[in-house]
Design a protein around this motif. Structure first.
Motif, PDB file in Angstrom:
ATOM      1  N   GLY A   1       0.542  -1.185  -0.278  1.00  0.00           N
ATOM      2  CA  GLY A   1      -0.022   0.081  -0.529  1.00  0.00           C
ATOM      3  C   GLY A   1       0.597   1.350   0.066  1.00  0.00           C
ATOM      4  O   GLY A   1       0.015   2.210   0.193  1.00  0.00           O
ATOM      5  N   LYS A   2       1.955   1.311  -0.151  1.00  0.00           N
ATOM      6  CA  LYS A   2       3.312   2.299  -0.366  1.00  0.00           C
ATOM      7  C   LYS A   2       4.012   2.778  -0.988  1.00  0.00           C
ATOM      8  O   LYS A   2       4.793   3.069  -1.600  1.00  0.00           O
ATOM      9  N   ALA A   3       3.239   1.630  -2.483  1.00  0.00           N
ATOM     10  CA  ALA A   3       3.917   2.306  -3.486  1.00  0.00           C
ATOM     11  C   ALA A   3       4.070   3.725  -4.227  1.00  0.00           C
ATOM     12  O   ALA A   3       4.736   4.533  -4.709  1.00  0.00           O
ATOM     13  N   LYS A   4       2.747   4.305  -4.449  1.00  0.00           N
ATOM     14  CA  LYS A   4       2.886   6.216  -4.266  1.00  0.00           C
ATOM     15  C   LYS A   4       3.686   6.260  -3.854  1.00  0.00           C
ATOM     16  O   LYS A   4       4.364   6.910  -4.335  1.00  0.00           O
ATOM     17  N   GLU A   5       4.115   6.293  -2.283  1.00  0.00           N
ATOM     18  CA  GLU A   5       4.826   7.524  -1.503  1.00  0.00           C
ATOM     19  C   GLU A   5       5.954   6.872  -2.235  1.00  0.00           C
ATOM     20  O   GLU A   5       7.410   7.969  -1.761  1.00  0.00           O
ATOM     21  N   ALA A   6       6.332   5.364  -2.585  1.00  0.00           N
ATOM     22  CA  ALA A   6       7.603   5.269  -2.572  1.00  0.00           C
ATOM     23  C   ALA A   6       8.507   5.547  -3.916  1.00  0.00           C
ATOM     24  O   ALA A   6       9.454   6.153  -3.904  1.00  0.00           O
ATOM     25  N   LEU A   7       7.455   6.417  -4.692  1.00  0.00           N
ATOM     26  CA  LEU A   7       7.780   6.475  -6.337  1.00  0.00           C
ATOM     27  C   LEU A   7       8.189   7.612  -5.835  1.00  0.00           C
ATOM     28  O   LEU A   7       8.734   8.378  -6.510  1.00  0.00           O
ATOM     29  N   ALA A   8       7.288   8.396  -5.186  1.00  0.00           N
ATOM     30  CA  ALA A   8       7.249   9.651  -4.978  1.00  0.00           C
ATOM     31  C   ALA A   8       8.669   9.462  -4.722  1.00  0.00           C
ATOM     32  O   ALA A   8       9.671  10.782  -4.758  1.00  0.00           O
ATOM     33  N   TYR A   9       9.092   9.152  -3.478  1.00  0.00           N
ATOM     34  CA  TYR A   9      10.294   9.308  -2.390  1.00  0.00           C
ATOM     35  C   TYR A   9      12.116   9.278  -3.951  1.00  0.00           C
ATOM     36  O   TYR A   9      12.296   9.393  -3.806  1.00  0.00           O
TER      37      TYR A   9
END
Length: 136
Positions: free
Chosen positions: A13-21
């Motif tokens: 559930g954290k793929a969007k956050e990982a991509l932004a990072y």
């Protein structure tokens, strides 16, 4: 095979956050983002906004990213797969047969809605392989 194996990172559930990072850290580009809700595929409730597939690129660095799906749990060690893109159905069939002989099949070799033949197999040493042959 068409090219070198591509790392595929899976998040809970954290793929969007990982991509932004990764975009900030590596100053790269996020491409081809598709959510589970965008796909022509039945998804569990609450998964519509999770990332089904996305790509990240900066120079020679290329990663693919997704969120886990359904009952699949993500723990360190099982959240990275190596993707192999094959030249032919014969080639993917041969590799799938060899890997699945002593490995664990996570997804049987099958036609997909994204126009490919695909399978996911974990070898006897714990390495997860995503096998893909794009038709056409």
């Amino acid at each position: 095979m068409k090219h070198q194996a591509t790392p595929y990172l899976t998040f809970d559930g954290k793929a969007k956050e990982a991509l932004a990072y990764y975009k900030e850290v590596f100053e790269g580009e996020v491409m081809n983002v598709q959510t589970f809700g965008d796909a022509d595929f039945p998804t569990p409730p609450g998964y519509d906004e999770r990332i089904m597939h996305a790509q990240f690129k900066k120079g020679a660095l290329f990663l693919m990213v997704s969120d886990s799906f359904g009952e699949q749990s993500v723990t360190p060690g099982n959240h990275i797969a190596l993707v192999l893109e094959f030249e032919s159905e014969e080639e993917i069939n041969n590799i799938y047969e060899r890997l699945s002989k002593e490995g664990t099949v996570h997804m049987e070799l099958q036609d997909t809605f994204w126009g490919a033949v695909y399978a996911k197999v974990q070898d006897p040493f714990g390495v997860i392989w995503d096998l893909n042959h794009t038709k056409g």
